[in-house]
Design an enzyme around this catalytic site. Sequence first.
Site, PDB file in Angstrom:
ATOM      1  N   GLU A   1       1.048  -1.099   0.119  1.00 12.09           N
ATOM      2  CA  GLU A   1       0.191  -0.075  -0.114  1.00 12.09           C
ATOM      3  C   GLU A   1       0.720   1.403  -0.142  1.00 12.09           C
ATOM      4  O   GLU A   1       1.988   1.287   0.509  1.00 12.09           O
ATOM      5  CB  GLU A   1      -0.801   0.094   1.405  1.00 12.09           C
ATOM      6  CG  GLU A   1      -1.565   1.174   1.495  1.00 12.09           C
ATOM      7  CD  GLU A   1      -2.998   1.249   0.300  1.00 12.09           C
ATOM      8  OE1 GLU A   1      -2.298   1.643  -1.090  1.00 12.09           O
ATOM      9  OE2 GLU A   1      -3.962   1.630   0.639  1.00 12.09           O
TER      10      GLU A   1
ATOM     11  N   ASP B   1      -3.799   6.025   6.128  1.00 14.63           N
ATOM     12  CA  ASP B   1      -4.284   7.261   6.918  1.00 14.63           C
ATOM     13  C   ASP B   1      -5.242   6.872   7.843  1.00 14.63           C
ATOM     14  O   ASP B   1      -4.853   6.634   8.994  1.00 14.63           O
ATOM     15  CB  ASP B   1      -4.936   8.148   5.584  1.00 14.63           C
ATOM     16  CG  ASP B   1      -5.311   9.248   6.230  1.00 14.63           C
ATOM     17  OD1 ASP B   1      -5.411   9.752   7.615  1.00 14.63           O
ATOM     18  OD2 ASP B   1      -5.818  10.363   5.631  1.00 14.63           O
TER      19      ASP B   1
ATOM     20  N   PHE C   1      -1.187  16.471   3.963  1.00 12.54           N
ATOM     21  CA  PHE C   1      -1.529  15.719   2.757  1.00 12.54           C
ATOM     22  C   PHE C   1      -0.155  15.791   1.717  1.00 12.54           C
ATOM     23  O   PHE C   1       0.294  16.679   1.646  1.00 12.54           O
ATOM     24  CB  PHE C   1      -2.532  16.550   2.092  1.00 12.54           C
ATOM     25  CG  PHE C   1      -3.193  15.955   0.785  1.00 12.54           C
ATOM     26  CD1 PHE C   1      -3.882  14.820   0.895  1.00 12.54           C
ATOM     27  CD2 PHE C   1      -2.781  16.395  -0.520  1.00 12.54           C
ATOM     28  CE1 PHE C   1      -4.533  14.133  -0.291  1.00 12.54           C
ATOM     29  CE2 PHE C   1      -3.235  15.692  -1.589  1.00 12.54           C
ATOM     30  CZ  PHE C   1      -4.011  14.707  -1.783  1.00 12.54           C
TER      31      PHE C   1
HETATM   32  P1  5GP Z   1      -7.264   5.226   4.532  1.00 11.46           P
HETATM   33  O1  5GP Z   1      -8.225   4.108   4.222  1.00 11.46           O
HETATM   34  O2  5GP Z   1      -6.019   4.584   5.453  1.00 11.46           O
HETATM   35  O3  5GP Z   1      -7.846   6.488   5.275  1.00 11.46           O
HETATM   36  O4  5GP Z   1      -6.721   5.779   3.309  1.00 11.46           O
HETATM   37  C1  5GP Z   1      -5.777   5.257   2.777  1.00 11.46           C
HETATM   38  C2  5GP Z   1      -6.049   5.918   1.177  1.00 11.46           C
HETATM   39  O5  5GP Z   1      -6.577   7.364   1.450  1.00 11.46           O
HETATM   40  C3  5GP Z   1      -4.667   5.768   0.333  1.00 11.46           C
HETATM   41  O6  5GP Z   1      -4.436   4.500  -0.011  1.00 11.46           O
HETATM   42  C4  5GP Z   1      -4.499   6.967  -0.521  1.00 11.46           C
HETATM   43  O7  5GP Z   1      -5.349   6.581  -1.580  1.00 11.46           O
HETATM   44  C5  5GP Z   1      -5.599   8.057   0.326  1.00 11.46           C
HETATM   45  N1  5GP Z   1      -4.665   9.023   1.146  1.00 11.46           N
HETATM   46  C6  5GP Z   1      -4.407   8.837   2.568  1.00 11.46           C
HETATM   47  N2  5GP Z   1      -3.719  10.063   2.713  1.00 11.46           N
HETATM   48  C7  5GP Z   1      -3.440  10.670   1.722  1.00 11.46           C
HETATM   49  C8  5GP Z   1      -2.334  11.523   1.366  1.00 11.46           C
HETATM   50  O8  5GP Z   1      -1.830  12.434   2.239  1.00 11.46           O
HETATM   51  N3  5GP Z   1      -2.206  11.955   0.042  1.00 11.46           N
HETATM   52  C9  5GP Z   1      -3.102  11.430  -1.161  1.00 11.46           C
HETATM   53  N4  5GP Z   1      -2.642  11.603  -2.287  1.00 11.46           N
HETATM   54  N5  5GP Z   1      -3.711  10.127  -0.585  1.00 11.46           N
HETATM   55  C10 5GP Z   1      -3.984   9.878   0.577  1.00 11.46           C
HETATM   56 MG    MG Z   2      -4.157   3.833  -1.837  1.00 16.07          MG
END
Ligand code: 5GP
Ligand code: MG
Length: 179
Positions: free
Chosen positions: A102, A106, A156
């Site tokens: 991955e 986040d 971000f």
């Molecule tokens: P989670 O499900 O852990 O909240 O988020 C995972 C997904 O959110 C990642 O695979 C990515 O696609 C997106 N994401 C989370 N943080 C960021 C970030 O700082 N920048 C970008 N471009 N995508 C993020």
């Molecule tokens: Mg992703």
Amino acid sequence: MNNVIVHDKEFKIFITRDEIRTRIMEMGIEVSNAFEERDPVFVAILNGSFMFAADMVRACKFDSELIFIKLASYEGTKSTGKMRVDLDFPYSLEGRDVIILEDIIDTGNTIKYIIDKIKEEHKPASVTMVSLLFKPDALGQKVPLDYIGFRIPNLFVVGYGLDYDGLGRTLPDIYQLVE
Ligand code: 5GP
Ligand code: MG
């Protein structure tokens, strides 16, 4: 290195391509030592992880299967944790050692969903989690994090596969938002 503009926002350099390469080489050695004799299968989560997956599998010293799956969060309210599968597993992973690749963790919702799905539907021998980036402040799920490239603050980022609204993915370095 110069700041970049993606859509309407400005980003500054955060992790350089050299730092990424060095860290992935280290992770490749660790994963190789742990899995060389186990014939694992890599599962990379599109779209964000395509660049990391390409470099990570080449940093590992063994040949192995690599499959891509694609998930999307349901549109609408932010972080509901509701997932939709856009590209599913092409075959069963029963009895296999699965290594998930991955780009960034986040909230942990995506990874929790995918680990639960693999365990329930595929009955793997094991599931190992490899993520290039991890935001510790934002982790709302208890998920196993076996190999982490960089722990980063809750900001971000774009580049090296990660996009802002479709753009920024092709940048070779990782940039952070200028607030
Ligand atoms: P989670 O499900 O852990 O909240 O988020 C995972 C997904 O959110 C990642 O695979 C990515 O696609 C997106 N994401 C989370 N943080 C960021 C970030 O700082 N920048 C970008 N471009 N995508 C993020
Ligand atoms: Mg992703």
